[in-house]
Motif scaffolding. Structure first.
Motif, PDB file in Angstrom:
ATOM      1  N   ILE A  97      -7.104  -6.999   4.304  1.00 60.34           N
ATOM      2  CA  ILE A  97      -7.859  -8.237   4.075  1.00 60.34           C
ATOM      3  C   ILE A  97      -8.660  -8.133   2.781  1.00 60.34           C
ATOM      4  O   ILE A  97      -8.675  -9.051   1.955  1.00 60.34           O
ATOM      5  N   TYR A  98      -9.318  -7.009   2.582  1.00 60.86           N
ATOM      6  CA  TYR A  98     -10.113  -6.813   1.369  1.00 60.86           C
ATOM      7  C   TYR A  98      -9.243  -6.901   0.117  1.00 60.86           C
ATOM      8  O   TYR A  98      -9.614  -7.550  -0.875  1.00 60.86           O
ATOM      9  N   ALA A  99      -8.068  -6.254   0.156  1.00 68.99           N
ATOM     10  CA  ALA A  99      -7.161  -6.295  -0.992  1.00 68.99           C
ATOM     11  C   ALA A  99      -6.705  -7.718  -1.281  1.00 68.99           C
ATOM     12  O   ALA A  99      -6.625  -8.138  -2.441  1.00 68.99           O
ATOM     13  N   PHE A 110       0.817  -1.201   0.000  1.00 68.27           N
ATOM     14  CA  PHE A 110       0.000   0.000   0.000  1.00 68.27           C
ATOM     15  C   PHE A 110       0.859   1.263   0.000  1.00 68.27           C
ATOM     16  O   PHE A 110       2.022   1.241   0.405  1.00 68.27           O
ATOM     17  N   SER A 111       0.259   2.363  -0.420  1.00 67.91           N
ATOM     18  CA  SER A 111       0.953   3.654  -0.429  1.00 67.91           C
ATOM     19  C   SER A 111       1.117   4.225   0.976  1.00 67.91           C
ATOM     20  O   SER A 111       1.959   5.089   1.211  1.00 67.91           O
ATOM     21  N   ARG A 112       0.304   3.745   1.907  1.00 66.98           N
ATOM     22  CA  ARG A 112       0.387   4.131   3.323  1.00 66.98           C
ATOM     23  C   ARG A 112      -0.357   3.091   4.127  1.00 66.98           C
ATOM     24  O   ARG A 112      -0.854   2.101   3.574  1.00 66.98           O
ATOM     25  N   ASN A 113      -0.449   3.317   5.430  1.00 62.08           N
ATOM     26  CA  ASN A 113      -1.190   2.395   6.288  1.00 62.08           C
ATOM     27  C   ASN A 113      -2.689   2.654   6.156  1.00 62.08           C
ATOM     28  O   ASN A 113      -3.180   3.721   6.518  1.00 62.08           O
ATOM     29  N   GLU A 119     -18.171  -1.649   1.191  1.00 63.09           N
ATOM     30  CA  GLU A 119     -18.210  -0.480   2.065  1.00 63.09           C
ATOM     31  C   GLU A 119     -16.814  -0.087   2.541  1.00 63.09           C
ATOM     32  O   GLU A 119     -15.926  -0.929   2.685  1.00 63.09           O
ATOM     33  N   TYR A 120     -16.620   1.203   2.779  1.00 67.38           N
ATOM     34  CA  TYR A 120     -15.310   1.719   3.199  1.00 67.38           C
ATOM     35  C   TYR A 120     -15.023   1.346   4.650  1.00 67.38           C
ATOM     36  O   TYR A 120     -13.918   0.944   4.993  1.00 67.38           O
ATOM     37  N   ASN A 121     -16.015   1.518   5.519  1.00 69.67           N
ATOM     38  CA  ASN A 121     -15.863   1.173   6.935  1.00 69.67           C
ATOM     39  C   ASN A 121     -16.139  -0.316   7.102  1.00 69.67           C
ATOM     40  O   ASN A 121     -17.294  -0.747   7.067  1.00 69.67           O
ATOM     41  N   GLU A 138     -18.638   7.290   3.854  1.00 70.38           N
ATOM     42  CA  GLU A 138     -19.123   6.411   2.796  1.00 70.38           C
ATOM     43  C   GLU A 138     -19.529   7.202   1.551  1.00 70.38           C
ATOM     44  O   GLU A 138     -19.293   6.760   0.424  1.00 70.38           O
ATOM     45  N   THR A 139     -20.148   8.367   1.743  1.00 65.52           N
ATOM     46  CA  THR A 139     -20.621   9.151   0.589  1.00 65.52           C
ATOM     47  C   THR A 139     -19.469   9.725  -0.227  1.00 65.52           C
ATOM     48  O   THR A 139     -19.657  10.072  -1.395  1.00 65.52           O
ATOM     49  N   LYS A 140     -18.279   9.814   0.342  1.00 66.46           N
ATOM     50  CA  LYS A 140     -17.120  10.291  -0.421  1.00 66.46           C
ATOM     51  C   LYS A 140     -16.699   9.280  -1.481  1.00 66.46           C
ATOM     52  O   LYS A 140     -16.064   9.637  -2.474  1.00 66.46           O
ATOM     53  N   ASN A 141     -17.030   8.014  -1.218  1.00 71.07           N
ATOM     54  CA  ASN A 141     -16.729   6.941  -2.170  1.00 71.07           C
ATOM     55  C   ASN A 141     -15.237   6.865  -2.505  1.00 71.07           C
ATOM     56  O   ASN A 141     -14.855   6.654  -3.661  1.00 71.07           O
ATOM     57  N   ARG A 142     -14.397   7.031  -1.520  1.00 68.21           N
ATOM     58  CA  ARG A 142     -12.961   6.917  -1.718  1.00 68.21           C
ATOM     59  C   ARG A 142     -12.562   5.444  -1.809  1.00 68.21           C
ATOM     60  O   ARG A 142     -13.261   4.573  -1.288  1.00 68.21           O
ATOM     61  N   PRO A 143     -11.444   5.140  -2.478  1.00 68.44           N
ATOM     62  CA  PRO A 143     -11.008   3.738  -2.563  1.00 68.44           C
ATOM     63  C   PRO A 143     -10.645   3.201  -1.189  1.00 68.44           C
ATOM     64  O   PRO A 143     -10.189   3.944  -0.309  1.00 68.44           O
TER      65      PRO A 143
END
Length: 309
Positions: A75-77, A65-68, A172-174, A292-297
């Motif tokens: 796990i998702y990755a 990853f580019s950061r922590n 989901e992000y969270n 969640e609404t930001k929809n960031r990776p």
């Protein structure tokens, strides 16, 4: 033979990754497997050591990853990039004993199970306060959530491709993997084992970190805290109304003036504290909605030896 993909999140695990690989090779000598190490922004030589292992072993893959981004993102990755018919998630510190793998694989392959997961029956070696709080979390979660968690459940499990594909639909992000594994359902077998201490290095999970993680789990899978705030507000309002009636009655019947500076201050502080608590609970849910609404990776890859990345 089915390919087994082993997903291993790593954060500052420079001392353990080589030991982990040797144990897996010894345990799965007769199996067809690949290992996917996910370097979650480590600040030590974890990535270098993983690259060395990958250069020497064709079945060792890595994603850095580019950061922590956190263990959940790792796990998702790993699940997203696993190509096996069976997929395993386990830690690099060998607190998840590799010796259980043959039994787990056998149960998924030849028995009527979609997943086999491990749960700790003891917490030998942990601080008493940590063990107590962990047990309390499971009891609290199961009380306020419609979806129960098995006490002592870990992320260590072997799953079929169908189970993993179902989990990947939950983008989901969270993320709270223990809850997500339970939420998707499927027939799961639980294997008990006694707690094992790390083979090397120091844990990166502090008491505060575990507390925040438990809050994430509760917020992700139940809205009960919002209901509790409403009930508390209603109960306090009723008590305050009854107390007001008593004060008015005493004044009218006995000409008893209202007294008690301490009582007044306690009431103000109690009500103020309850209001701030309720606002805090509401704010936590709004925070999750906002993120969640930001929809960031969920994660950003800096480098990898997997073609998909």
């Amino acid at each position: 033979m089915n390919l087994l993909s082993i997903v291993v999140p790593c954060f500052n695990e420079e001392e353990t990754v080589e030991i982990f690989l040797k144990e897996i090779q010894k345990t799965l000598n007769d199996y067809n497997f690949e290992i996917i190490f996910i370097n979650d922004g480590s600040s030590d030589n974890t990535l270098k050591n993983i690259k060395d292992l990958a250069n020497a072993n064709s079945n060792v893959k890595y994603i850095s990853f580019s950061r922590n981004f956190g263990k959940e993102s790792a796990i998702y990755a790993g699940l997203r990039n696993a190509s096996g018919d069976l997929i395993c998630v386990m830690d690099a510190d060998l607190q998840h004993p590799p010796s259980l793998l043959p039994e787990m694989i056998e149960s998924v392959t030849n028995e009527d199970y979609d997943a086999v997961a491990a749960r700790r029956t003891t917490r030998k070696g942990e601080a008493p306060i940590k063990s107590f709080l962990s047990s309390f979390f499971y009891k609290l979660f199961n009380k306020i959530s419609e979806m129960g968690l098995v006490e002592g459940a870990t992320d260590y499990r072997v799953m079929t491709r169908q189970v993993v594909d179902s989990i990947l639909q939950l983008s989901e992000y969270n993320r709270f993997s223990k809850g997500l594994f339970q939420w998707v359902g499927f027939n799961t077998k639980w294997i008990p084992y006694e707690n094992i201490e790390r083979v090397a290095g120091e844990t990166t999970w502090s008491l505060w970190g575990l507390f925040k993680y438990s809050i994430e789990g509760i917020v992700a899978f139940t809205t009960a805290p919002l209901s509790v705030s409403t009930l508390l507000g209603t109960a306090i309002s009723i008590i305050a109304f009854i107390y007001m009636i008593i004060i008015i009655a005493r004044y009218l019947l006995y000409s008893d003036p209202v007294q008690g500076f301490a009582t007044t201050m306690c009431a103000i502080l109690l009500l103020g504290g309850m209001q701030l608590l309720s606002i805090g609970v509401l704010g936590k849910y709004l925070e999750k909605t906002y993120v969640e609404t930001k929809n960031r990776p969920i994660y950003i890859v800096k480098e990898s030896n997997i073609d998909d990345e």
